[in-house]
Design a protein around this motif. Structure first.
Motif, mmCIF file in Angstrom:
data_model
loop_
_atom_site.group_PDB
_atom_site.id
_atom_site.type_symbol
_atom_site.label_atom_id
_atom_site.label_comp_id
_atom_site.label_asym_id
_atom_site.label_seq_id
_atom_site.Cartn_x
_atom_site.Cartn_y
_atom_site.Cartn_z
ATOM 1 N N GLN A 13 -2.513 -14.042 15.009
ATOM 2 C CA GLN A 13 -2.575 -12.700 14.022
ATOM 3 C C GLN A 13 -0.960 -12.766 13.651
ATOM 4 O O GLN A 13 -0.422 -13.743 14.006
ATOM 5 C CB GLN A 13 -2.291 -11.647 14.755
ATOM 6 N N VAL A 14 -0.947 -12.360 12.764
ATOM 7 C CA VAL A 14 0.316 -11.322 11.767
ATOM 8 C C VAL A 14 1.374 -10.702 12.922
ATOM 9 O O VAL A 14 1.075 -9.388 12.558
ATOM 10 C CB VAL A 14 0.085 -10.921 10.265
ATOM 11 N N LYS A 15 3.043 -10.987 14.105
ATOM 12 C CA LYS A 15 3.472 -9.800 14.144
ATOM 13 C C LYS A 15 4.329 -9.227 13.611
ATOM 14 O O LYS A 15 4.322 -7.842 14.155
ATOM 15 C CB LYS A 15 3.518 -10.429 15.927
ATOM 16 N N ALA A 16 4.904 -10.032 13.061
ATOM 17 C CA ALA A 16 5.751 -9.415 11.630
ATOM 18 C C ALA A 16 6.126 -9.407 10.776
ATOM 19 O O ALA A 16 5.254 -10.892 10.064
ATOM 20 C CB ALA A 16 7.651 -9.176 12.857
ATOM 21 N N THR A 17 6.120 -8.220 9.438
ATOM 22 C CA THR A 17 6.568 -9.310 7.844
ATOM 23 C C THR A 17 8.025 -8.298 8.124
ATOM 24 O O THR A 17 8.119 -7.817 7.641
ATOM 25 C CB THR A 17 5.245 -8.694 7.135
ATOM 26 N N LEU A 18 8.719 -9.215 7.711
ATOM 27 C CA LEU A 18 10.149 -8.946 6.882
ATOM 28 C C LEU A 18 10.051 -9.098 5.281
ATOM 29 O O LEU A 18 9.440 -10.018 4.826
ATOM 30 C CB LEU A 18 11.169 -9.433 7.629
ATOM 31 N N PRO A 19 10.880 -8.211 4.898
ATOM 32 C CA PRO A 19 11.368 -8.830 3.874
ATOM 33 C C PRO A 19 12.544 -9.690 3.279
ATOM 34 O O PRO A 19 13.564 -10.132 3.899
ATOM 35 C CB PRO A 19 12.293 -6.841 2.948
ATOM 36 N N GLY B 200 14.258 -11.299 17.296
ATOM 37 C CA GLY B 200 14.326 -9.602 17.212
ATOM 38 C C GLY B 200 13.812 -9.285 16.090
ATOM 39 O O GLY B 200 13.414 -7.806 15.817
ATOM 40 N N LYS B 201 13.541 -9.843 15.425
ATOM 41 C CA LYS B 201 12.030 -9.822 13.761
ATOM 42 C C LYS B 201 13.343 -9.562 13.508
ATOM 43 O O LYS B 201 12.708 -7.776 12.591
ATOM 44 C CB LYS B 201 10.943 -9.795 14.821
ATOM 45 N N LYS B 202 14.445 -9.315 12.672
ATOM 46 C CA LYS B 202 15.405 -8.233 11.859
ATOM 47 C C LYS B 202 16.021 -9.409 10.913
ATOM 48 O O LYS B 202 16.041 -10.482 11.466
ATOM 49 C CB LYS B 202 15.812 -7.845 12.745
#
Length: 346
Positions: free
Chosen positions: A43-49, A88-90
């Protein structure tokens, strides 16, 4: 009691096998994003630009930092790298490459340095990820310096130059260009064998793979994998090499000792319908098929990830059976792939 102990051992082994497997990073070229897919549940847990047109991504040895090359679109050349804190998903910083444009291929070197091709500038850069500085710029003087691979054994970097149909050889100790090896029209993908014994280059217009001896810099063999070979990757043990063919829509598997093709794995089974919308796509130049491009084989896993950019799908192939075992979804037009052993929670 002995039977109970065996059952307990099996249970613990099963728990270990069921432990989180890490995270797949997927660059979505048309969305200008990077997706984090947890391989424990897919599953996708995060999406960042990212910046415009993210194409390739490299991850640090500790799995904590990812660097994305922002190639840009047809009208506007990209000039930046996006640095991502994985746990940190950032996004932590954007590195401006100044006058160097169209960053594409990327590989992590020692410490915090990455080697980056800048296609429009006909060069390879060594960039410090922490300070965001271009430390070295090595001119290739070749058209379309696209992908880069490194041989630690020889302390050399090898590029694939699409427009010139060549591979540029760079000394990583002196940061000097050594020579160019002519391979074939449309030299695009490149990989160094795990033991450093060979360099494979995919020539997309010639429909061939050239094998270079990194010591003598001579071509030792030429293979025919399929129509428009785009990328090549070695299995972690170096016994096989996989080539993604964008137009024929398959992945060719080669025995690296005999140089014989073992099989070809179609990305779309006959009659199978894969999801696709009708929006304009960068990959439309390669036809209406699945268009396999990016390939990734993380060493801890026994699978191959293949980005089918025309169908917004990442196909998963079991390395033992060489069969498709799963399809993953990220964003629009997936291409560059990377792996980190870290698990990213939603």
């Amino acid at each position: 009691m002995k039977q109970l102990g065996c059952l307990l051992l099996l249970a613990l082994s099963g728990a270990a096998l069921a432990a989180p497997l890490g995270t797949l990073l997927v660059l979505n070229k048309s969305d200008d994003t990077v997706s984090f897919i947890d391989l424990a549940d897919n599953q996708v847990k995060a999406t960042l630009p990212t910046g415009d047109g993210p194409h390739e991504v490299a991850v640090s040895s500790d799995g904590k930092t990812a660097v994305v090359t922002n190639y840009g679109d047809n009208a506007n050349p990209g000039k930046t790298l996006t640095v991502v804190d994985v746990p940190g998903k950032k996004v932590v910083r954007t590195i401006d490459l100044g006058t160097y444009s169209r960053p594409h291929g990327i590989v992590w070197l020692q410490g915090d340095d990455v080697a980056v091709t800048v296609e429009a500038s006909k060069a390879v850069l060594v960039v410090g990820v922490n300070d965001g500085k271009v430390k070295h710029a090595i001119a290739t003087d070749q058209v379309g310096t696209h992908m880069v691979a490194v041989s630690p054994k020889h302390r050399r970097a090898f590029t694939a130059n699409i427009g010139s149909g060549s591979s540029t050889v760079i000394d990583l100790a002196t940061h000097q260009r050594i020579t160019d090896v002519v391979t074939g029209k449309g030299a695009e993908g490149i990989a160094v064998a795990p033991d450093g014994s060979e360099v494979w280059v995919t020539n997309r217009e010639a429909n061939t793979v050239s094998i270079i001896d990194p010591g003598t810099l001579k071509i030792t063999a030429t293979l025919e994998p399929g129509k428009m070979p785009i990328r090549v990757k070695f299995t972690p043990d170096g016994t096989r090499a996989l080539v993604s063919n964008a137009v024929s829509g398959d992945v060719a598997v080669f025995d690296t000792v005999t140089k014989k093709q073992i099989t070809s794995i179609p990305m779309q089974k006959e009659g199978e319908q894969l999801p696709k919308d009708d929006t304009k796509r960068m990959a439309s130049q390669f036809g209406t098929g699945p268009v396999p491009v990016g390939i990734l084989m993380p060493e801890p896993l026994s699978v191959v990830f293949v980005a089918n950019t025309n169908f917004d799908t990442v196909t998963v192939i079991d390395l033992n059976s060489l069969k498709i075992v799963n399809r993953l979804k990220a964003g629009r037009e997936p291409d560059g792939l990377a792996y980190t052993p870290l698990t990213v929670q939603k």
